[in-house]
Scaffold this motif. Structure first.
Motif, short mmCIF file in Angstrom:
data_model
loop_
_atom_site.label_atom_id
_atom_site.label_comp_id
_atom_site.label_asym_id
_atom_site.label_seq_id
_atom_site.Cartn_x
_atom_site.Cartn_y
_atom_site.Cartn_z
N THR A 461 0.83 -1.20 0.00
CA THR A 461 0.00 0.00 0.00
C THR A 461 0.86 1.25 0.00
N ALA A 462 1.90 1.25 0.81
CA ALA A 462 2.77 2.42 0.86
C ALA A 462 3.49 2.60 -0.47
N LEU A 463 3.99 1.50 -1.02
CA LEU A 463 4.71 1.61 -2.29
C LEU A 463 3.79 2.14 -3.39
N ASP A 464 2.52 1.72 -3.31
CA ASP A 464 1.57 2.24 -4.31
C ASP A 464 1.48 3.76 -4.28
N MET A 465 1.84 4.34 -3.15
CA MET A 465 1.73 5.80 -3.06
C MET A 465 3.08 6.52 -3.13
#
Lengths: 515, 515
Positions: A461-465
């Protein structure tokens, strides 16, 4: 004469002859007036963030404001982020914002918005014209406000009927108050401090970073042993080989603390109270040591060049020569911040204008460019991302108008570039001499760094952002789509060749550097 | 539990499970919480105007709010234009705006801006969290405000220390007040009016444009002889073959006056007081004839489907079938609005979602699409340019999440496309089923039209601000640079082939149509 014509005549009368524009329906009378009255250079931006950022870049180089032409509340809103940067950089600017007719706004038509309220947060001057007769005087007041030291954003809101109705009156340029100068007492007091105390820092901001002022600061340093620093965000620094180089206070709290370590006195010369960009749990809010005392030689609105010269004279400080530096050779090998910095220092064109929004990848650039050819160094002064490409665009418009032959070098992070990428089209249309270098590390590297301080390893999720890959941005194609030629470099040697070639050309060129 | 964790848990608890994001440093604790707590779909936009417009498109289709994640005042500012559109469309949205730590803001760090002030002009709810314990309750209040009929922008400002400190409390979903329904007296009064008066217009807005409500309006029309119109800007219209088609009041004052000509009564059903988009010298401010009386069956916050059904029942109006329409064949020959409209009607995929920001070139589209396959029709509701591509992006995220297989057709003017062109990258990354058609007439055609009404033939200065050629934008290259495949069409036949092919694919495709 209608209100719009009085506006154009007044702006020209006040010396404002360049207008960055993204007009809409409610501004057509202004556009028609610009068409009928010669003398205003108009530059179209496809997005208002380009318009306001370019006006900032122009003003920093020209030393006088440009006008902007924006469409109603939402058009102003799109320009706010770079108006914020301009406010923090104390730039001069006169925004002309078209709006609903005075008698139509009470009906709340769909595009009606909080134009005045949005303008206030970034403007030192906000006025909504009451009628056609009011427009000229309001415009002259706006220009005067913009030019009052140290420089302000002035926003003039023009309901459409104030532009189309007859009764416009051209107003004269207003006299400007001079920038306040340090009193003799202040200069004597600072001289005493510098003579008697150790561990004094002269903290430069504003016009203290022009060549002669920096030289005076170094004369003072040579005479008294004080140190010279520059604020983290500066509007314009004159530097390069043959000039003194000033250490800038770094963005990161830990490094900023190191730079200030041991300081007992901080004398501000056009700089504001030092404060860290963001607060962090358990970390100090200012890099200045607790025991250090702060003093003010010049407020930001002061006359820093005068005050430094007067202080140097009071101290009997003799002018000193900047240290001899050697231009490095271009670097070679794999792409990293240090070798690219070395190549930039080696290959920077004479009297270039560097616009730096390179964020994490570019941390080696500022120190390395001390040995480059003489240049002006411009930064995104308020921390609102997306300032770099518009600043470069506006600075290049000034270079073109002044026929100085100066080339703009825009050092730009990939994530930041995407906020105002439409700048490239204006650069192509106006045939601006700009070399844009995109540092494509394909992530919000600054955020990944901040994340690791907070949340261990980033998950999906963090990498997606935080990750900009998937898909990779191809800046050469994007640039081509807007009429700017470009090429990709994957090594320092390829970069060297492209950068040297680009700087010999006329017009814009983009280098997409794989980082 | 820290404040950020309580925020994520509370949003999920309240049914908000999709977050459009462009985070910054001050939001890293929120990102970390999103990473640790499963259940939130996060979608990155490279510019905040994409983020807020996508959240709007999502909410229109999902019937519930998405969250946004924005970075400080300037990040919010970049999203304001599409928040303005969302406000005017009465969309549901929960903005989470990270900001300076409570104790750091007084030091006025460079990125500090008027976050609350900027939020107010577009938000029905603004709250700045006071501490970690306040975050959960504030988030639940924000979601409730967003979902209170007819839908609102709710903005929650989160100083970074309210996110990182411990003491977060998860709040429960708050009960929502039902949309107010028309009283029996109002329904009886409107029924009397419709029975006894001629030349009555039912003006539909909001949820009165959903399929069953439109059918009820037409039953009323069949029983009483009234006419049915839709507001100029509508959030979402369910239409296409097998459904009733409602004439929308045109943007242009002259055409709008024609549509209303002869009306003696206007009964508003979820619509606001009709007002012309801009005032023009000597023209009326509303298209409604002076002698016409206005009545309200449903306010925008009312329950329009209920009220129309109740009114139909009161009138004993029998349901009627929509007129049989025949799907046209695709057109052929040279590109113009009418043949492209015909081809769109012929080739629109079943149950598509049409997002229309085609401005001048697309004026033939809405009427023609009455004979197309059933679809939802979404517009840029506040007139702030740059809404279309983000709306399409958000609507497609909803289509993907709901696994409906619905394709989004984004009809987009070239000038408008450039305000939020970064949308394409999100479309590529998320593999969204969107066909974008760019109508490349290479000018701000709407402004050239307005200019001719004001200033005769445009001269060089005016053309510099109204003409998008020089250089021509190549949208196929720009799209490729962001990972979206595309192709150029120069005739209706080429368009037909590309459009049919694109709609059979998975993922995004862009057609650059030479107009």
């Amino acid at each position: 004469m209608n209100g719009a014509e009085s506006l154009v005549h007044t702006l020209l009368e006040c010396g404002v002859d360049t207008c960055f524009a993204n007009p809409g329906t409610s501004e057509m009378h202004f556009v028609a007036a610009l068409d009928r009255i010669p003398g205003m250079r108009c530059v179209l931006g496809l997005f208002e963030g380009v318009v306001t950022g370019a006006a900032d870049g122009y003003a920093r180089m020209a030393g006088k404001p440009a006008a902007t032409l924006l469409h109603c509340g939402p058009g102003l809103a799109n320009g706010l982020a770079n108006l914020h940067n301009g406010k923090r950089g104390r730039t001069m600017m006169v925004n002309c914002v078209g709006d609903q007719a005075t008698y139509h706004r009470p009906l709340d038509p769909p595009l009606a918005a909080d134009t005045e309220g949005w303008a206030r947060g970034v403007s030192g001057f906000v006025r909504t014209a009451k009628d056609a007769a009011d427009v000229g005087g309001a415009a002259a007041a706006a220009v005067a406000a913009a030019q009052t030291s140290p420089g302000h954003i002035a926003t003039l809101i023009l309901p459409s009927d104030t532009c189309w109705r007859d009764g416009g009156i051209v107003a004269e340029k207003r006299p400007l108050p001079p920038a306040p100068r340090a009193t003799k007492e202040t200069i004597a007091e600072m001289a005493r401090l510098l003579r008697n105390e150790k561990d004094v820092v002269l903290l430069l901001g504003g016009n203290a970073l022009r060549q002669q002022a920096v030289a005076d600061a170094h004369a003072i340093a040579a005479a008294t042993g004080c140190r010279v620093l520059a604020e983290n965000f500066c509007q314009r620094i004159e530097r390069g080989a043959g000039r003194f180089s000033v250490t800038r206070v770094p963005y990161s709290i830990d490094h900023a603390l190191e730079v200030y370590a041991g300081a007992k006195h901080v004398v501000r010369v056009g700089a504001v109270h030092p404060v860290i960009f963001f607060a962090y749990p358990g970390k100090p809010q200012t890099p200045v040591p607790k025991e250090a005392r702060q003093h003010v030689l010049s407020l930001p609105e002061g006359d820093q060049p005068h005050d430094l010269a007067a202080l140097a004279a009071e101290l009997g400080a003799k002018s000193v020569s900047p240290p001899k530096t050697e231009r490095p050779k271009p670097a070679s090998g794999a792409v990293a911040s240090a070798p690219i910095a070395q190549s930039l220092a080696a290959l920077l064109p004479d009297d270039g204008i560097v616009v730096d929004e390179s964020i994490t990848f570019g941390r080696a650039f500022y120190p390395a460019l001390a040995t480059a050819a003489t240049h002006d160094f411009l930064q995104v002064t308020g921390g609102a991302i997306g300032g770099g490409m518009p600043l470069a665009t506006g600075a290049a418009i000034y270079a073109q108008i002044s026929a100085s032959g100066r080339r703009v070098i825009n050092l730009e992070a990939d994530g930041s570039a995407m906020y105002t990428i439409q700048s490239l089209w204006t650069q192509a249309r106006e045939k601006l001499d700009i070399t844009t270098v995109i540092f494509s590390n394909r992530k919000y590297a600054i955020l990944l760094g901040e994340y690791s301080a907070v949340g261990a390893n980033p998950g999906r999720t963090a990498l997606d952002m935080l990750d900009l890959g998937n898909p990779d941005l191809d800046f050469v194609k994007i640039a081509a789509g807007m009429g700017v030629e470009g090429a990709r470099a994957t090594s320092v040697d390829e970069f060297n060749d492209l950068f040297a070639m680009a700087n010999r050309r006329k017009g814009p060129f983009l280098i997409d550097l794989a980082c």
